[in-house]
Design an enzyme around this catalytic site. Structure first.
Site, short mmCIF file in Angstrom:
data_model
loop_
_atom_site.label_atom_id
_atom_site.label_comp_id
_atom_site.label_asym_id
_atom_site.label_seq_id
_atom_site.Cartn_x
_atom_site.Cartn_y
_atom_site.Cartn_z
N GLU A 157 -10.29 -32.54 52.71
CA GLU A 157 -10.31 -33.60 51.70
C GLU A 157 -10.52 -33.06 50.28
OE1 GLU A 157 -11.76 -37.43 54.19
OE2 GLU A 157 -13.34 -36.03 53.63
N1 IFG Z 1 -13.87 -37.44 57.08
C1 IFG Z 1 -14.65 -36.40 56.41
C2 IFG Z 1 -16.09 -36.26 56.82
C3 IFG Z 1 -16.74 -37.59 57.19
C4 IFG Z 1 -15.87 -38.31 58.20
C5 IFG Z 1 -16.56 -39.56 58.74
C6 IFG Z 1 -13.69 -34.78 57.98
C7 IFG Z 1 -13.20 -33.37 58.23
C8 IFG Z 1 -14.55 -38.64 57.54
N2 IFG Z 1 -14.00 -35.09 56.69
O1 IFG Z 1 -13.81 -35.55 58.91
O2 IFG Z 1 -16.82 -35.66 55.76
O3 IFG Z 1 -16.97 -38.37 56.04
O4 IFG Z 1 -15.90 -40.07 59.86
#
Ligand code: IFG
Length: 531
Positions: A343
């Protein structure tokens, strides 16, 4: 996990202990021991050959014998004794191998079926005793977790039980499908103490999980002491940090070493994650100099993602990253160091590539093999870099190309393996952006058929991440992890031919008495016939 008992727990425990608690009244006959089978174990063993004539009954004379000259085997023997002594009340001395007629549990190195490899074991039960053979202490430990499940559920009680401690006779040959069966715990959004982490480790080890990935840093909190940048924890992990400012908390290096040691004693390897170049607001709100404009952004206590980025063009960034990697690598005995990479929406693709091409060599410089979330594969990293897949889809070109080049993949599809997903819309805790994940959703998938072009040979294993935006306590961890963690553990260990929902749900239901005795606050899914 074991905590101050509430009234219901007191009643439940009292009911179990009744025959002992009130000797004046005729002892309530213990319920007939359910006919446990060798195949009742989770994860499902590769091969079981029952032999009814071989039923073994533990008794006060039973001794535990371990391979002569092996301290590691001796440690496994003591761990087994610690597990069995409270409920049996038996001495269960741990002794070197010696030919005596005493009934015994023998933990031997060597002599096992060749198929067991480095992580498997052979378990033989006869009327004279139990013999576990393996090539490594990890294999012996895995065998003792199977033995634990072959004993009556009351073995998990904290106090002596009047149970006939039978073990069904026969042979088990067992070894894992994948080398890597992991669980992740997010300490950044909400901090979890050493006691909570080690309690979780104790539960993970019962299902042959062998890696614990700790998500130590993120936008809302920095949770691992770094001597060369001390404010990362005193401020970035200080009061008011975390989602909704829930509070301070961080692991000192001594805490981290304690967690690593507790995990290692249960043959679980810790993988630390320092997430970058995104998910870095805790560091950048603490040290203004880490920002391109030299201005520290405010601390964040919300749940948004994707807004932060280290300053890619600034040399200080790489001194910071190297200091952190050096200090974390020095206290991490395991081979892996996770650098996140997910992200990074506030980092241009070009800057992301620049960053990773400078940072990946630092991981190698300090003797570690890099893990990254699957976005890292867009920079065509060296083939020893492991990609952790968290997507919800069944195609990912970068991942498939990397797999074709030789990069290994750990499968954590968010709509199958993310334990922070709600079970259904009524679940009090958790998120739902990826999917609602009931137990069967977590179980009924094949890691080697999830992403096109990422087959059995490319997969190192599976991992069940538990993000902590909505979690606060160990109960919360347990509620989201059980019963879905055993599903992921079985996908990582057992063969595809043994994959069967009806069998799994029945075996899972039979775990409930064990979890109740261990005071695991599990979700009683309506999909499972709980005993
Ligand atoms: N995506 C984010 C996490 C977390 C997650 C919660 C990943 C690799 C959503 N990144 O999963 O930091 O916020 O379900």
């Amino acid at each position: 996990m074991r905590r101050r008992p509430t009234l219901t727990r007191l009643l439940a425990t009292a009911a179990l202990a009744l025959p002992i608690a009130l000797p004046a009244t005729p002892a309530v006959a213990a319920p007939p021991a359910p006919t446990r089978q060798l195949s009742d174990v989770i994860p499902a063993p590769v091969e079981t050959r029952p032999d009814a004539r071989g039923t073994f009954t533990l008794d006060p004379r039973t001794v535990i014998r371990t391979a002569p000259g092996s301290t590691d085997a001796w440690r496994v023997g003591h761990q087994l004794a610690d597990t069995l002594r409270p409920a049996t009340g038996y001495p269960l001395p741990v002794l070197p191998v010696h030919a005596t007629p005493l009934p015994e549990i023998a933990l031997l190195l060597g002599g096992a079926d060749a198929r067991v490899g480095q992580q498997g074991y052979q378990l033989d039960v006869t009327h004279r005793g139990v013999t576990i053979r393996a090539n490594t202490a990890a294999g012996l430990f895995a065998g003792t977790q199977t033995l634990r499940q072959l004993l009556p559920a009351t073995i998990e009680a904290a106090h002596r039980q009047r149970t006939t401690w039978t073990v069904p006779g026969g042979r088990i040959i067992d070894h894992p499908r994948f080398a890597y069966r992991g669980a992740m715990l997010d300490l950044a959004r909400h901090f979890h103490t050493v006691d909570e982490i080690t309690a979780y480790i104790d539960l993970l080890s019962q299902y042959k999980i062998n890696y614990l990935h700790l998500h130590l840093t993120d936008d809302q909190g920095w949770r691992i002491q770094i001597d060369s940048w001390p404010k990362l924890t005193t401020v970035g992990g200080g009061p008011g940090t975390g989602v909704d400012g829930a509070g301070p908390g961080y692991l000192t290096k001594a805490d981290y070493r304690a967690v690593v040691a507790h995990a290692a004693a249960r043959h679980i390897t810790v993988i630390p994650e320092i997430d970058m170049p995104g998910h870095t607001n805790a560091a950048q709100s603490t040290y203004a100099e880490l920002n391109c404009d030299g201005v520290a952004p405010p601390p964040r206590t919300d749940m948004a993602v994707g807004y932060s980025s280290l300053c890619i063009e600034d040399e200080l960034t790489y001194r910071f990253v190297e200091d952190v990697i050096r200090e974390i690598a020095a206290i991490t005995p395991g081979p892996f160091l996770h650098i996140g990479g997910d992200e990074a929406h506030a980092t241009t693709d070009e800057d992301y590539r620049t960053f990773m091409q400078r940072v990946l060599p630092l991981v190698a410089k300090y003797g570690k093999r890099a893990f990254g979330w699957n976005e890292i594969m867009q920079v065509d990293p060296p083939t020893d870099v492991v990609a952790q897949y968290w997507g919800t889809g069944t195609t990912n070109a970068d991942l498939a190309e990397a797999a074709a080049r030789g990069n290994k993949v750990v499968m954590s599809p968010a709509n199958k393996a993310y334990l922070d997903m709600k079970y259904d819309p009524t679940t009090r805790l958790g998120l739902s952006w990826a999917a609602y994940i009931e137990v069967r959703d977590a179980y009924d998938w094949n890691p080697a058929q999830r992403v096109t072009g990422v087959g059995e040979q490319a997969i190192l294993g599976v991992e069940a991440p538990l993000w902590s935006e909505t979690l606060r306590t160990l109960d919360d961890i347990e509620y989201m992890a059980f019963p879905r963690l055993p599903a992921i553990a079985e996908l990582g260990w057992s063969t595809t031919t043994s994959h069967d929902w009806e069998s799994f749900r029945t075996r899972l239901g039979a775990q409930a008495p064990r979890w109740r005795l261990q005071q695991v606050d599990f979700y009683p899914s309506p999909q499972v016939p709980w005993t």
